[in-house]
Design a protein around this motif. Structure first.
Motif, mmCIF file in Angstrom:
data_model
loop_
_atom_site.group_PDB
_atom_site.id
_atom_site.type_symbol
_atom_site.label_atom_id
_atom_site.label_comp_id
_atom_site.label_asym_id
_atom_site.label_seq_id
_atom_site.Cartn_x
_atom_site.Cartn_y
_atom_site.Cartn_z
ATOM 1 N N ALA A 311 27.330 -11.234 -18.761
ATOM 2 C CA ALA A 311 26.529 -12.106 -19.607
ATOM 3 C C ALA A 311 26.372 -13.472 -18.951
ATOM 4 O O ALA A 311 27.261 -13.942 -18.226
ATOM 5 N N TYR A 312 25.233 -14.110 -19.217
ATOM 6 C CA TYR A 312 25.038 -15.482 -18.747
ATOM 7 C C TYR A 312 25.749 -16.445 -19.687
ATOM 8 O O TYR A 312 25.553 -16.411 -20.907
ATOM 9 N N SER A 313 26.576 -17.309 -19.118
ATOM 10 C CA SER A 313 27.237 -18.341 -19.927
ATOM 11 C C SER A 313 26.245 -19.459 -20.229
ATOM 12 O O SER A 313 25.132 -19.503 -19.686
ATOM 13 N N GLU A 314 26.630 -20.379 -21.114
ATOM 14 C CA GLU A 314 25.757 -21.509 -21.428
ATOM 15 C C GLU A 314 25.451 -22.328 -20.172
ATOM 16 O O GLU A 314 24.322 -22.812 -19.996
ATOM 17 N N LYS A 315 26.434 -22.473 -19.305
ATOM 18 C CA LYS A 315 26.227 -23.227 -18.062
ATOM 19 C C LYS A 315 25.232 -22.506 -17.156
ATOM 20 O O LYS A 315 24.339 -23.122 -16.560
ATOM 21 N N ALA A 316 25.370 -21.166 -17.059
ATOM 22 C CA ALA A 316 24.444 -20.395 -16.218
ATOM 23 C C ALA A 316 23.027 -20.447 -16.788
ATOM 24 O O ALA A 316 22.048 -20.564 -16.033
ATOM 25 N N ILE A 317 22.913 -20.386 -18.123
ATOM 26 C CA ILE A 317 21.597 -20.473 -18.762
ATOM 27 C C ILE A 317 20.952 -21.824 -18.471
ATOM 28 O O ILE A 317 19.757 -21.915 -18.166
ATOM 29 N N ALA A 318 21.756 -22.884 -18.521
ATOM 30 C CA ALA A 318 21.235 -24.221 -18.225
ATOM 31 C C ALA A 318 20.752 -24.301 -16.777
ATOM 32 O O ALA A 318 19.716 -24.911 -16.482
ATOM 33 N N THR A 319 21.493 -23.669 -15.862
ATOM 34 C CA THR A 319 21.091 -23.661 -14.452
ATOM 35 C C THR A 319 19.785 -22.900 -14.266
ATOM 36 O O THR A 319 18.882 -23.359 -13.540
ATOM 37 N N LEU A 320 19.663 -21.761 -14.905
ATOM 38 C CA LEU A 320 18.440 -20.967 -14.803
ATOM 39 C C LEU A 320 17.245 -21.719 -15.364
ATOM 40 O O LEU A 320 16.167 -21.743 -14.769
ATOM 41 N N LYS A 321 17.425 -22.371 -16.509
ATOM 42 C CA LYS A 321 16.324 -23.099 -17.121
ATOM 43 C C LYS A 321 15.927 -24.325 -16.316
ATOM 44 O O LYS A 321 14.745 -24.688 -16.245
ATOM 45 N N SER A 322 16.908 -24.966 -15.685
ATOM 46 C CA SER A 322 16.587 -26.149 -14.881
ATOM 47 C C SER A 322 15.758 -25.776 -13.658
ATOM 48 O O SER A 322 14.982 -26.597 -13.155
ATOM 49 N N THR A 323 15.908 -24.533 -13.199
ATOM 50 C CA THR A 323 15.149 -24.072 -12.029
ATOM 51 C C THR A 323 13.842 -23.412 -12.430
ATOM 52 O O THR A 323 12.800 -23.634 -11.802
ATOM 53 N N LEU A 324 13.885 -22.598 -13.501
ATOM 54 C CA LEU A 324 12.741 -21.763 -13.848
ATOM 55 C C LEU A 324 11.930 -22.290 -15.030
ATOM 56 O O LEU A 324 10.811 -21.818 -15.259
ATOM 57 N N GLY A 325 12.488 -23.213 -15.784
ATOM 58 C CA GLY A 325 11.761 -23.752 -16.927
ATOM 59 C C GLY A 325 11.432 -22.678 -17.946
ATOM 60 O O GLY A 325 12.293 -21.876 -18.327
ATOM 61 N N ASP A 326 10.148 -22.642 -18.361
ATOM 62 C CA ASP A 326 9.742 -21.685 -19.388
ATOM 63 C C ASP A 326 9.561 -20.277 -18.855
ATOM 64 O O ASP A 326 9.137 -19.385 -19.587
ATOM 65 N N ASN A 327 9.882 -20.045 -17.575
ATOM 66 C CA ASN A 327 9.812 -18.687 -17.018
ATOM 67 C C ASN A 327 11.135 -17.941 -17.198
ATOM 68 O O ASN A 327 11.322 -16.868 -16.639
ATOM 69 N N PHE A 328 12.037 -18.524 -17.964
ATOM 70 C CA PHE A 328 13.289 -17.842 -18.304
ATOM 71 C C PHE A 328 13.545 -17.990 -19.787
ATOM 72 O O PHE A 328 13.445 -19.079 -20.347
ATOM 73 N N GLU A 330 16.556 -16.770 -22.425
ATOM 74 C CA GLU A 330 17.870 -16.128 -22.543
ATOM 75 C C GLU A 330 17.901 -15.066 -23.631
ATOM 76 O O GLU A 330 18.758 -14.171 -23.601
ATOM 77 N N THR A 331 16.993 -15.109 -24.599
ATOM 78 C CA THR A 331 16.956 -14.069 -25.627
ATOM 79 C C THR A 331 16.409 -12.754 -25.069
ATOM 80 O O THR A 331 16.739 -11.683 -25.564
ATOM 81 N N LYS A 332 15.571 -12.848 -24.044
ATOM 82 C CA LYS A 332 15.047 -11.646 -23.402
ATOM 83 C C LYS A 332 15.943 -11.177 -22.257
ATOM 84 O O LYS A 332 15.924 -9.995 -21.897
ATOM 85 N N SER A 333 16.718 -12.092 -21.685
ATOM 86 C CA SER A 333 17.565 -11.752 -20.531
ATOM 87 C C SER A 333 18.963 -12.327 -20.717
ATOM 88 O O SER A 333 19.388 -13.216 -19.981
ATOM 89 N N PRO A 334 19.733 -11.832 -21.712
ATOM 90 C CA PRO A 334 21.076 -12.380 -21.925
ATOM 91 C C PRO A 334 22.089 -11.890 -20.895
ATOM 92 O O PRO A 334 23.155 -12.486 -20.752
ATOM 93 N N TYR A 335 21.741 -10.799 -20.179
ATOM 94 C CA TYR A 335 22.686 -10.208 -19.233
ATOM 95 C C TYR A 335 22.094 -10.165 -17.826
ATOM 96 O O TYR A 335 20.873 -10.039 -17.645
ATOM 97 N N PHE A 336 22.983 -10.259 -16.863
ATOM 98 C CA PHE A 336 22.624 -10.065 -15.471
ATOM 99 C C PHE A 336 22.764 -8.571 -15.167
ATOM 100 O O PHE A 336 23.868 -8.028 -15.177
ATOM 101 N N VAL A 337 21.632 -7.910 -14.919
ATOM 102 C CA VAL A 337 21.629 -6.464 -14.673
ATOM 103 C C VAL A 337 21.075 -6.226 -13.264
ATOM 104 O O VAL A 337 19.856 -6.245 -13.061
ATOM 105 N N PRO A 338 21.932 -6.015 -12.281
ATOM 106 C CA PRO A 338 21.440 -5.846 -10.905
ATOM 107 C C PRO A 338 20.687 -4.532 -10.732
ATOM 108 O O PRO A 338 21.054 -3.509 -11.315
ATOM 109 N N ILE A 339 19.625 -4.584 -9.934
ATOM 110 C CA ILE A 339 18.875 -3.368 -9.618
ATOM 111 C C ILE A 339 18.832 -3.106 -8.122
ATOM 112 O O ILE A 339 18.292 -2.092 -7.694
ATOM 113 N N SER A 340 19.403 -4.009 -7.325
ATOM 114 C CA SER A 340 19.485 -3.765 -5.882
ATOM 115 C C SER A 340 20.612 -4.601 -5.301
ATOM 116 O O SER A 340 21.202 -5.451 -5.983
#
Length: 368
Positions: A311-328, A330-340
């Motif tokens: 799961a993404y922690s609050e800190k990880a979510i903040a990092t993702l949002k600071s980089t991706l903005g509205d392209n992330f 967390e309600t749609k992607s609460p988990y890190f699910v690797p595919i490769s």
């Protein structure tokens, strides 16, 4: 004579009671499948990186789900093959679709090995590209490769095949080279005879190259095989004991789609590093559109596995949002699910869903 008979009986009895030995590990993961451990990405990650793929009119990604992170850059599969550098900047298409000079009617499959891109076409041609250059070589091949494909040593290849005749629905491998089919291998775990056909699975096998060896895992088989290119055969490398969730090849035909992933997990073989083997598992209720995705990590040193939901922690979510903005979201992607997995097994790679009109973003996690 009586003593000799007793000795033979003792030896025979010992042979019967001795447990079977294997030269590959068998890992019991039944309880782990039913109760995956939930942890934060930050609990297991030594590093997390984010790559936002460039968006422009020339590199709009359709519904791509698969990509490969290499030393040279990223190969993204969305029906075609797009190239990005490791920062996410677009570097062009691997091939052009069409009927003209230098174009192909469509791609069947592709495989990456030794900084080369092996691509098979609908017209049964194999093309070999360099990542930063163009077409290096092309030649006809004797088979279609729509169920998985790998390049082996000395211009030899292997593909997972399905026979769709009325009395031939048995999975198999075909080894081939430029001259023709070298060997058709009917796998010993296949079930003989026809089955009621319920649906088409699509790609049947994942082939992964690591340290000069190609490994294979079928979607509905719990065994990872290594491919012996010199003998055109396979041998078990690692077996997952799923217990009551055991996958069986015949499920491919006689279990309805809405029941399949409730009874057995959908698994994707990601690859391996020097220390770990990685597998993703998913239980899904197709009708309710619900799923539980998890990562199975096998430690080659301890020969033990753990299955975790990251799961993404609050800190990880903040990092993702600071980089991706509205392209992330967390309600749609609460988990890190690797595919490769990255080329050398250093980073697990996940694809975030496309929320805005920008192309998807990739999240890379390096385990501690």
């Amino acid at each position: 004579m009586k003593n000799l008979l007793w000795l033979l009986l003792i030896i025979a009895g010992g042979c019967v009671s001795k447990p079977a030995q294997t030269d590959y590990p068998v890992i019991d993961v039944e309880d782990l499948l039913a109760n995956p451990e939930e942890v934060f990405v930050s609990d297991v990650a030594a590093d997390m990186k984010i790559i936002q793929l460039e968006t422009s009119d020339s590199c709009l990604i359709a519904r791509g789900l698969f990509f490969d992170l290499r030393d040279e850059g990223i190969v993204f599969h969305d029906g075609g093959l797009k190239k990005f550098n490791v920062a996410g900047s677009f570097e062009g298409n691997v091939f052009r679709r069409g009927q003209g000079p230098g174009e192909i009617p469509g791609m069947m499959d592709y495989f990456l090995k030794d900084s080369l891109i092996y691509l098979t076409t609908l017209s049964k041609v194999c093309q070999i590209y360099t990542y930063h250059g163009g077409l290096k070589e092309e030649f006809p091949i004797p088979v279609h490769t729509n169920n998985g494909f790998a390049a082996l040593d000395d211009n030899k290849f292997v593909t997972a095949m399905l026979g769709w005749g009325e009395n031939d629905k048995k999975g198999r491998l075909q080894f081939f080279d430029k001259a023709g089919v070298r060997k058709t291998l009917y796998k010993p775990y296949s079930i003989e005879g026809p089955f009621p056909e319920s649906y088409m699975m699509g790609k049947e096998a994942d082939f992964i190259s690591y340290n000069d060896t190609v490994y294979m895992k079928e979607i509905l088989n719990d065994t990872i095989f290594s491919i012996d290119a010199s003998r055109d055969t396979i041998k078990p490398y690692l077996v997952y004991d799923f217990g009551k969730y055991k996958s069986k090849p015949e499920y491919r035909y006689n279990i309805a789609l809405e029941e399949l992933y409730l009874k057995v997990p959908y698994t994707i073989f990601l690859g391996m590093s020097e220390k770990y083997v990685y597998l993703t598992t998913m239980f899904a209720n197709i009708q309710k559109q619900e799923s539980i995705d998890a990562l199975c990590i096998y430690n080659k040193e301890t020969q033990k596995s753990r299955i975790v939901r990251l799961a993404y922690s609050e800190k990880a979510i903040a990092t993702l949002k600071s980089t991706l903005g509205d392209n992330f979201d967390e309600t749609k992607s609460p988990y890190f699910v690797p595919i490769s997995l990255s080329e050398h097994g250093d980073y697990l790679c996940a694809l975030l869903p496309q929320i805005t009109e920008r192309n998807q973003a990739i999240v890379l996690v390096k385990l501690k």
